[in-house]
Scaffold this active site. Sequence first.
Site, PDB file in Angstrom:
ATOM      1  N   GLY A   5       6.961 -43.039  72.128  1.00  0.00           N
ATOM      2  CA  GLY A   5       7.629 -41.946  72.077  1.00  0.00           C
ATOM      3  C   GLY A   5       7.189 -41.008  70.861  1.00  0.00           C
ATOM      4  N   SER A   6       6.303 -41.153  70.031  1.00  0.00           N
ATOM      5  CA  SER A   6       5.936 -40.352  68.786  1.00  0.00           C
ATOM      6  C   SER A   6       5.858 -39.048  69.061  1.00  0.00           C
ATOM      7  CB  SER A   6       4.814 -40.945  68.133  1.00  0.00           C
ATOM      8  OG  SER A   6       3.523 -40.637  68.675  1.00  0.00           O
ATOM      9  N   ASN A   7       5.383 -38.718  70.453  1.00  0.00           N
ATOM     10  CA  ASN A   7       5.143 -37.155  70.797  1.00  0.00           C
ATOM     11  C   ASN A   7       6.243 -36.607  71.095  1.00  0.00           C
ATOM     12  OD1 ASN A   7       2.269 -36.139  70.895  1.00  0.00           O
ATOM     13  ND2 ASN A   7       2.180 -38.087  71.716  1.00  0.00           N
ATOM     14  N   MET A  27       2.970 -43.412  81.900  1.00  0.00           N
ATOM     15  CA  MET A  27       1.901 -44.126  82.517  1.00  0.00           C
ATOM     16  C   MET A  27       1.934 -44.008  83.974  1.00  0.00           C
ATOM     17  SD  MET A  27      -0.237 -43.962  80.114  1.00  0.00           S
ATOM     18  CE  MET A  27      -0.647 -44.150  78.615  1.00  0.00           C
ATOM     19  N   ARG A  28       2.640 -43.240  84.544  1.00  0.00           N
ATOM     20  CA  ARG A  28       2.588 -43.271  85.877  1.00  0.00           C
ATOM     21  C   ARG A  28       1.966 -41.886  86.609  1.00  0.00           C
ATOM     22  NH1 ARG A  28       6.305 -46.273  88.897  1.00  0.00           N
ATOM     23  NH2 ARG A  28       6.394 -45.036  90.490  1.00  0.00           N
ATOM     24  N   LEU A  29       1.365 -41.933  87.580  1.00  0.00           N
ATOM     25  CA  LEU A  29       0.622 -40.730  88.238  1.00  0.00           C
ATOM     26  C   LEU A  29       1.726 -40.123  89.112  1.00  0.00           C
ATOM     27  CD1 LEU A  29      -2.096 -39.255  88.435  1.00  0.00           C
ATOM     28  CD2 LEU A  29      -2.574 -40.766  90.306  1.00  0.00           C
ATOM     29  N   ASN A  68       1.045 -32.108  80.421  1.00  0.00           N
ATOM     30  CA  ASN A  68       0.469 -33.639  79.989  1.00  0.00           C
ATOM     31  C   ASN A  68      -0.265 -33.319  78.585  1.00  0.00           C
ATOM     32  OD1 ASN A  68       0.418 -36.552  80.198  1.00  0.00           O
ATOM     33  ND2 ASN A  68      -1.779 -36.215  80.800  1.00  0.00           N
ATOM     34  N   HIS A 124      -3.393 -35.501  76.815  1.00  0.00           N
ATOM     35  CA  HIS A 124      -4.266 -36.760  76.958  1.00  0.00           C
ATOM     36  C   HIS A 124      -5.000 -36.886  75.670  1.00  0.00           C
ATOM     37  CE1 HIS A 124      -6.717 -39.437  79.065  1.00  0.00           C
ATOM     38  NE2 HIS A 124      -7.562 -38.977  78.641  1.00  0.00           N
TER      39      HIS A 124
HETATM   40  C1  GAR Z   1      -0.517 -40.441  73.372  1.00  0.00           C
HETATM   41  O1  GAR Z   1      -1.437 -40.627  72.561  1.00  0.00           O
HETATM   42  C2  GAR Z   1      -0.833 -39.934  74.710  1.00  0.00           C
HETATM   43  O2  GAR Z   1      -2.148 -38.819  74.363  1.00  0.00           O
HETATM   44  C3  GAR Z   1      -1.405 -40.870  75.374  1.00  0.00           C
HETATM   45  O3  GAR Z   1      -0.569 -42.026  75.272  1.00  0.00           O
HETATM   46  C4  GAR Z   1       0.056 -41.621  73.730  1.00  0.00           C
HETATM   47  C5  GAR Z   1       1.657 -41.951  73.775  1.00  0.00           C
HETATM   48  O4  GAR Z   1       2.018 -41.933  72.489  1.00  0.00           O
HETATM   49  N1  GAR Z   1      -1.320 -40.700  76.795  1.00  0.00           N
HETATM   50  C6  GAR Z   1      -2.210 -41.069  77.634  1.00  0.00           C
HETATM   51  O5  GAR Z   1      -3.192 -41.799  77.233  1.00  0.00           O
HETATM   52  C7  GAR Z   1      -2.153 -40.472  79.145  1.00  0.00           C
HETATM   53  N2  GAR Z   1      -3.448 -40.667  79.866  1.00  0.00           N
HETATM   54  P1  GAR Z   1       3.446 -41.668  71.974  1.00  0.00           P
HETATM   55  O6  GAR Z   1       4.320 -42.728  73.014  1.00  0.00           O
HETATM   56  O7  GAR Z   1       3.564 -42.307  70.859  1.00  0.00           O
HETATM   57  O8  GAR Z   1       3.690 -40.607  72.538  1.00  0.00           O
END
Ligand code: GAR
Length: 204
Positions: free
Chosen positions: A13-15, A92-94, A109, A111
């Site tokens: 969850g850093s984003n 990570m779910r579609l 989203n 990526h």
């Molecule tokens: C992020 O780097 C995001 O781009 C990636 O998961 C990470 C989540 O980091 N997403 C994917 O790979 C989607 N296909 P976070 O939990 O620290 O935000």
Amino acid sequence: MMKRIAVLASGNGSNLQAIIEATESGVIRDGTVALVVSDRTNAYALERARKKNIAASYFSPHKYSSREEYDRGLVTYLERRQIDLVVLAGFMRLLTPYFVLIFQHRILNIHPALLPSFPGEHGVAEALAYGVKVTGCTVHFVDEGVDTGPIILQEAVHVYNDDTSESLHSRIHAVEHRLYPKAIDLVLRDKVTIKGRRCIIDEG
Ligand code: GAR
């Protein structure tokens, strides 16, 4: 009127953290994180939300008979809480077509690669293994495909000779934390117009 954002996250969850802080600092002007949902009970994203007094819910995949049933449950939950924008942050779910249709053009989203290169779950490792010199991250609208929706913002990150997946992902993360809030702000202020596959950004 503040728009209500739901963040869906499976992991660290850093984003999510960057997005919450952007709503506090005014980088995201017209929105607030109203709730966080995870498909993993121990996702640190849920903890981050609770620390900020944001409603945090675990939606267990085991409680539903199919992916669509799961999404129906989730849609009902989000609609009851009057969510305007759904933000996937390491979710990570579609999403099923049902979900995508209900929230059409209201799901974002991020990526960790320059789409359309290296979609899917392992974008960083696959870019590194391929030997690209430049990768990056992409914020896009979500459609029925895997990382195929119209692109809102992208930024490049250089690959170094001694990079590992971890070191590269950590530099990509740093860019994501800046790019995602910016894209969310643009979308919430109606500065993004979708024309076919292209997003036209009104930077003014
Ligand atoms: C992020 O780097 C995001 O781009 C990636 O998961 C990470 C989540 O980091 N997403 C994917 O790979 C989607 N296909 P976070 O939990 O620290 O935000």
